[in-house]
Design a protein around this motif. Structure first.
Motif, PDB file in Angstrom:
ATOM      1  N   ARG A  78     -71.387  26.828-118.954  1.00 45.58           N
ATOM      2  CA  ARG A  78     -72.499  26.059-119.505  1.00 45.58           C
ATOM      3  C   ARG A  78     -72.024  24.872-120.325  1.00 45.58           C
ATOM      4  O   ARG A  78     -72.620  23.791-120.290  1.00 45.58           O
ATOM      5  CB  ARG A  78     -73.363  26.969-120.391  1.00 45.58           C
ATOM      6  N   ILE A  79     -70.937  25.063-121.062  1.00 39.98           N
ATOM      7  CA  ILE A  79     -70.501  24.059-122.021  1.00 39.98           C
ATOM      8  C   ILE A  79     -69.570  23.016-121.405  1.00 39.98           C
ATOM      9  O   ILE A  79     -69.772  21.806-121.555  1.00 39.98           O
ATOM     10  CB  ILE A  79     -69.803  24.730-123.221  1.00 39.98           C
ATOM     11  N   TYR A  80     -68.534  23.454-120.686  1.00 42.37           N
ATOM     12  CA  TYR A  80     -67.424  22.558-120.385  1.00 42.37           C
ATOM     13  C   TYR A  80     -67.646  21.535-119.272  1.00 42.37           C
ATOM     14  O   TYR A  80     -67.278  20.363-119.449  1.00 42.37           O
ATOM     15  CB  TYR A  80     -66.166  23.375-120.087  1.00 42.37           C
ATOM     16  N   PRO A  81     -68.178  21.875-118.105  1.00 45.93           N
ATOM     17  CA  PRO A  81     -68.192  20.876-117.022  1.00 45.93           C
ATOM     18  C   PRO A  81     -68.893  19.570-117.384  1.00 45.93           C
ATOM     19  O   PRO A  81     -68.332  18.479-117.193  1.00 45.93           O
ATOM     20  CB  PRO A  81     -68.911  21.623-115.886  1.00 45.93           C
ATOM     21  N   ILE A  82     -70.096  19.639-117.882  1.00 42.09           N
ATOM     22  CA  ILE A  82     -70.808  18.410-118.228  1.00 42.09           C
ATOM     23  C   ILE A  82     -70.164  17.738-119.433  1.00 42.09           C
ATOM     24  O   ILE A  82     -70.165  16.498-119.553  1.00 42.09           O
ATOM     25  CB  ILE A  82     -72.308  18.712-118.491  1.00 42.09           C
ATOM     26  N   TYR A  83     -69.566  18.522-120.316  1.00 41.63           N
ATOM     27  CA  TYR A  83     -68.842  17.941-121.455  1.00 41.63           C
ATOM     28  C   TYR A  83     -67.616  17.184-120.975  1.00 41.63           C
ATOM     29  O   TYR A  83     -67.311  16.089-121.485  1.00 41.63           O
ATOM     30  CB  TYR A  83     -68.451  19.041-122.447  1.00 41.63           C
ATOM     31  N   TRP A  84     -66.894  17.742-120.002  1.00 45.74           N
ATOM     32  CA  TRP A  84     -65.744  17.023-119.447  1.00 45.74           C
ATOM     33  C   TRP A  84     -66.185  15.736-118.761  1.00 45.74           C
ATOM     34  O   TRP A  84     -65.504  14.713-118.857  1.00 45.74           O
ATOM     35  CB  TRP A  84     -64.994  17.925-118.465  1.00 45.74           C
ATOM     36  N   LEU A  85     -67.310  15.785-118.064  1.00 50.03           N
ATOM     37  CA  LEU A  85     -67.829  14.577-117.433  1.00 50.03           C
ATOM     38  C   LEU A  85     -68.085  13.503-118.492  1.00 50.03           C
ATOM     39  O   LEU A  85     -67.717  12.330-118.311  1.00 50.03           O
ATOM     40  CB  LEU A  85     -69.115  14.888-116.671  1.00 50.03           C
ATOM     41  N   ALA A  86     -68.707  13.884-119.595  1.00 53.41           N
ATOM     42  CA  ALA A  86     -68.979  12.935-120.670  1.00 53.41           C
ATOM     43  C   ALA A  86     -67.681  12.422-121.293  1.00 53.41           C
ATOM     44  O   ALA A  86     -67.568  11.241-121.654  1.00 53.41           O
ATOM     45  CB  ALA A  86     -69.852  13.585-121.739  1.00 53.41           C
ATOM     46  N   THR A  87     -66.678  13.302-121.409  1.00 45.19           N
ATOM     47  CA  THR A  87     -65.402  12.896-121.989  1.00 45.19           C
ATOM     48  C   THR A  87     -64.705  11.854-121.122  1.00 45.19           C
ATOM     49  O   THR A  87     -64.231  10.814-121.615  1.00 45.19           O
ATOM     50  CB  THR A  87     -64.479  14.117-122.169  1.00 45.19           C
TER      51      THR A  87
END
Length: 365
Positions: A78-87
């Motif tokens: 839930r947390i990491y994939p979209i956060y990595w995209l934003a990063t």
């Protein structure tokens, strides 16, 4: 199990409170004025709502009859994939922005990507809240693994933090990890978890009154901070502790009232658009920084006079564009990625896979 749509709606509102706070900050920067501390801090009150919501959902939905590995897998998914995209989108933006490059060069890419506590903040500005979220999840997974009753675990967790804060202040001051572990905002997650316990036990007396108090307290405090900035909590030496009192407790009262309302029949009616805002709020939360900067620069080029019209356009247009970016990222990336990761991950059991339950998770917020 109800769908908890009122809480989904609250999540969307909280995300947009944060966005508005950052838009006021950007407006001052592009106008060449001093940074509006009031707008930034009080706009950040959405984060406090997220933390309380996160604690509630961990107990009421995500952690019910789920093993610790399945729980962690779903939180990581839930947390990491979209956060990595934003990063990585932020890093791409840094190529054309020397100011951003100078900031990022001081940080650690691997710590930022993994949300490891560090002296420097994550590359995505709001990522600091996710560092706390991952800490919450690890502790909660530990409680699940040890099969400790939630209330007992929360008491033990809270006492451990108090003891560490009293006995090792110097060590805490020198350790980013210990600063996260002992941070006062953890109390907001605990308050949400206690609301979750009450909700599961159907024991929620005085919920209507609690919601009224919470809804009245937040705007009163914001108004006081605006009219009398000398009383704004940002100027207090114990800002984080005061923040729990000023924002955390009202947020917990609001979530308590909304959760109790979900127990009633019929459940409260929620506008579908507001629920949709909640659906894509995590993406909005992560992506809005990528929208505000370029949009503000474009407005400066188009209107160099810097009048009121430009400020209003930045705030209103930035809010709309941030939600559009969040919707696109959610529909095109976050939702399909999450669905796929749930399919390949360990089986979670019952409640967190219930199709009647939205997968509420917060960047908390």
């Amino acid at each position: 199990m109800p769908k908890l749509l009122t809480l989904q709606m609250a999540r969307g509102v909280a995300a947009n409170i944060v966005v508005v706070g950052h838009l006021f900050e950007a407006e001052a920067i592009f106008r060449g004025a001093n940074m509006p501390e009031f707008a930034v801090v009080y706009g950040g009150s959405g984060v406090d709502v997220f933390f309380v919501l996160s604690g509630f959902i961990m107990v009421a939905v995500a952690g019910r009859q789920v093993g610790p590995l399945a729980f962690l897998w779903r939180r990581v998914a839930r947390i990491y994939p979209i956060y990595w995209l934003a990063t990585f989108a932020t890093l791409a933006l840094a190529i054309v922005s020397p100011t951003v490059v100078a900031t990022l060069e001081q940080g650690s890419l691997w710590r930022s990507l993994l949300l490891i506590p560090a002296v420097t903040p994550p590359f995505v500005t709001v990522g600091w809240t996710l560092v706390h979220e991952m800490y919450f999840y690890l502790v909660f997974a530990g409680l699940l693994a040890m099969r400790i009753p939630i209330t007992v675990g929360l008491v033990g967790w809270g006492l451990s933090i108090v003891a560490m804060t009293i006995t090792a202040p110097d060590q805490i001051a020198g350790s980013p990890l210990l600063q996260v572990i002992t941070h006062p905002l953890t109390a907001e997650f605990m308050m949400g978890a206690l609301v979750g316990v009450l909700w599961l036990n159907s024991r929620m007396p005085g919920a209507h009154f609690a919601a009224i108090i919470g809804l009245a307290t937040l705007p009163i405090e914001i108004l006081v901070g605006y009219l009398f900035p000398e009383h704004a909590i940002i100027y207090g030496p114990q800002f984080n502790g005061l923040r729990v009192l000023v924002f955390g407790i009202p947020s917990a009262l609001i979530i308590y009232g909304l959760a109790a309302a979900e127990r009633r029949a019929p459940a409260p009616r929620t506008p579908s658009f507001m629920v949709a805002l909640g659906d894509w709020s995590y993406s909005t939360y992560l992506m809005h920084g990528l929208v505000i900067g370029p949009f503000g620069h474009m407005l400066v080029v188009l209107d160099r006079s810097g009048g009121m019209a430009r400020s209003i356009t930045l705030i209103v247009g930035g809010l709309i564009l941030s939600n559009i970016a969040g919707a696109i990222a959610h529909i095109c990336f976050e939702r399909p990625t999450l669905r796929w990761l749930h399919q390949i991950g360990p089986s979670g059991g019952s409640a967190s896979h219930d199709p009647q339950v939205r997968d509420l998770q917060f960047p908390p917020s």
